[in-house]
Enzyme design. Structure first.
Site, PDB file in Angstrom:
ATOM      1  N   ARG A   1      12.018  -1.693   9.229  1.00  7.72           N
ATOM      2  CA  ARG A   1      11.175  -1.092  10.259  1.00  7.72           C
ATOM      3  C   ARG A   1      11.006  -2.063  11.424  1.00  7.72           C
ATOM      4  NH1 ARG A   1       5.933   0.913   6.981  1.00  7.72           N
ATOM      5  NH2 ARG A   1       5.018  -0.186   8.737  1.00  7.72           N
TER       6      ARG A   1
ATOM      7  N   ARG B   1      11.248  -6.342   3.194  1.00  9.98           N
ATOM      8  CA  ARG B   1      11.038  -4.909   2.940  1.00  9.98           C
ATOM      9  C   ARG B   1      12.119  -4.057   3.628  1.00  9.98           C
ATOM     10  NH1 ARG B   1       5.211  -2.157   3.800  1.00  9.98           N
ATOM     11  NH2 ARG B   1       5.575  -2.340   6.027  1.00  9.98           N
TER      12      ARG B   1
ATOM     13  N   ARG C   1       0.215  -7.146  13.773  1.00  8.24           N
ATOM     14  CA  ARG C   1      -0.352  -6.168  12.835  1.00  8.24           C
ATOM     15  C   ARG C   1      -1.406  -6.803  11.929  1.00  8.24           C
ATOM     16  NH1 ARG C   1       4.588  -3.984   9.848  1.00  8.24           N
ATOM     17  NH2 ARG C   1       3.170  -2.506   8.893  1.00  8.24           N
TER      18      ARG C   1
ATOM     19  N   LYS D   1       0.823  -1.211   0.000  1.00 12.57           N
ATOM     20  CA  LYS D   1       0.000   0.000   0.000  1.00 12.57           C
ATOM     21  C   LYS D   1       0.865   1.272   0.000  1.00 12.57           C
ATOM     22  CE  LYS D   1      -2.266   0.480   3.839  1.00 12.57           C
ATOM     23  NZ  LYS D   1      -1.537   1.543   4.528  1.00 12.57           N
TER      24      LYS D   1
ATOM     25  N   ARG E   1      -8.469   3.678   9.941  1.00  8.68           N
ATOM     26  CA  ARG E   1      -8.107   2.273  10.141  1.00  8.68           C
ATOM     27  C   ARG E   1      -9.099   1.561  11.055  1.00  8.68           C
ATOM     28  NH1 ARG E   1      -2.378   2.345   9.261  1.00  8.68           N
ATOM     29  NH2 ARG E   1      -1.343   0.344   9.483  1.00  8.68           N
TER      30      ARG E   1
HETATM   31  P1  AMP Z   1       1.547   1.933   8.557  1.00  7.02           P
HETATM   32  O1  AMP Z   1       2.797   2.575   8.119  1.00  7.02           O
HETATM   33  O2  AMP Z   1       0.325   2.601   7.996  1.00  7.02           O
HETATM   34  O3  AMP Z   1       1.534   0.443   8.376  1.00  7.02           O
HETATM   35  O4  AMP Z   1       1.442   2.184  10.151  1.00  7.02           O
HETATM   36  C1  AMP Z   1       2.427   1.680  11.030  1.00  7.02           C
HETATM   37  C2  AMP Z   1       1.856   1.595  12.440  1.00  7.02           C
HETATM   38  O5  AMP Z   1       1.431   2.903  12.878  1.00  7.02           O
HETATM   39  C3  AMP Z   1       0.618   0.737  12.595  1.00  7.02           C
HETATM   40  O6  AMP Z   1       0.960  -0.632  12.758  1.00  7.02           O
HETATM   41  C4  AMP Z   1      -0.020   1.343  13.842  1.00  7.02           C
HETATM   42  O7  AMP Z   1       0.687   0.933  15.004  1.00  7.02           O
HETATM   43  C5  AMP Z   1       0.241   2.820  13.658  1.00  7.02           C
HETATM   44  N1  AMP Z   1      -0.837   3.506  12.915  1.00  7.02           N
HETATM   45  C6  AMP Z   1      -0.697   4.171  11.738  1.00  7.02           C
HETATM   46  N2  AMP Z   1      -1.877   4.698  11.343  1.00  7.02           N
HETATM   47  C7  AMP Z   1      -2.778   4.347  12.299  1.00  7.02           C
HETATM   48  C8  AMP Z   1      -4.177   4.572  12.459  1.00  7.02           C
HETATM   49  N3  AMP Z   1      -4.885   5.269  11.562  1.00  7.02           N
HETATM   50  N4  AMP Z   1      -4.790   4.076  13.558  1.00  7.02           N
HETATM   51  C9  AMP Z   1      -4.091   3.375  14.491  1.00  7.02           C
HETATM   52  N5  AMP Z   1      -2.779   3.113  14.400  1.00  7.02           N
HETATM   53  C10 AMP Z   1      -2.114   3.592  13.309  1.00  7.02           C
END
Ligand code: AMP
Length: 247
Positions: free
Chosen positions: A192, A159, A203, A41, A120
């Site tokens: 990461r 990744r 996750r 994504k 989310r």
């Molecule tokens: P991402 O890069 O979008 O995969 O986000 C990495 C991490 O950030 C996620 O696994 C959550 O811990 C946190 N996170 C990012 N966006 C959100 C959201 N909208 N709601 C809750 N946690 C979030």
């Protein structure tokens, strides 16, 4: 943009799946991207935002940049949020909504935007509805990228991310020209913390519990477009453009 709102369309790569209702998309385009971690994504968001000249709001990126702050400069809410993130758990809605409120200029009616990783949860989706209503705006489409779990795990373990310019690579599928170094800005690539196996499992479970119901919500509104995320990033990008009719 020739399709009419609500027109039912079957595209070749969606053969065998239920027919999709393709929403009418106009420019500027206001999009939400959904998809479990590892589905690609972030890469699609990067490609789409460049191609559509759309502003790209990623709550994950905002949280990751907060991690680079001196601990004394972090608010208590951000420090708590980073702990959730490190474990792979979702950050509480209240914290996420406060972060998004600080970036409301992204929700502009005149300019395209792409929300990546937000909303989310169903609660965040309702909060987004209110933010958009206040601006007399609506989303044009919600893209959900989909991939089987074993492929997701394979992708995540390889990744590598650039901490400076946020570009995303993969050790075999999208390797940088020089091993461990970002093609775009020359920074050293990292894995990461939340891409490590224990966090990946948390996750994926968090996604199933909290985010999958969002797809249903947006499907009921006729906004959801499911896109198989199999294949190279460029192939998936081609599908995204085709379905948005902006190629
Ligand atoms: P991402 O890069 O979008 O995969 O986000 C990495 C991490 O950030 C996620 O696994 C959550 O811990 C946190 N996170 C990012 N966006 C959100 C959201 N909208 N709601 C809750 N946690 C979030």
């Amino acid at each position: 943009m020739q399709r009419n709102k609500g027109q039912v369309t079957t595209l070749p790569y969606l053969a065998g799946q239920p027919e999709v209702v393709v929403p009418q998309v106009q420019s500027p385009i206001h999009l939400v991207l959904l998809g479990p971690p590892g589905v690609g994504k972030g890469t699609q968001a990067e490609l789409l935002s460049r191609n559509l000249a759309a502003r790209h709001l990623s709550t994950g990126d905002i949280l990751r940049s907060a991690r680079n702050l001196d601990p004394n400069e972090r608010s208590p809410a951000i420090s708590a949020a980073l702990k959730y993130m490190q474990r792979g758990d979702l950050v509480p809605d209240s914290t996420i909504l406060a972060l998004v409120e600080e970036h409301l200029d992204y929700l502009s009616v005149e300019q395209s935007f792409l929300l990546d990783g937000f909303p989310r949860t169903v609660g965040q989706a309702w909060a987004l509805d209110r933010m958009l209503e206040r601006r007399d705006m609506k989303l044009d489409a919600v893209i959900s990228y989909e991939l089987p779990v074993d492929r997701i795990v394979q992708r995540l373990s390889g990744r590598r991310t650039c901490p400076a310019c946020k570009s995303v690579f993969h050790i075999s599928a999208r390797p940088p020209r020089k091993r461990g170094v970002c093609d775009h800005c020359g920074s050293r690539l990292i894995q990461r913390e939340d891409d490590r196996p224990v966090s990946i499992r948390v996750r994926l479970a968090a996604y199933e519990d909290n985010t999958a119901p969002l797809a249903e919500l947006y499907a009921r509104r006729g906004l959801l477009v499911r896109i198989p995320a199999e294949g190279s990033p460029e192939e998936v990008f081609g599908r995204s453009l085709e379905i948005l009719q902006v190629a």
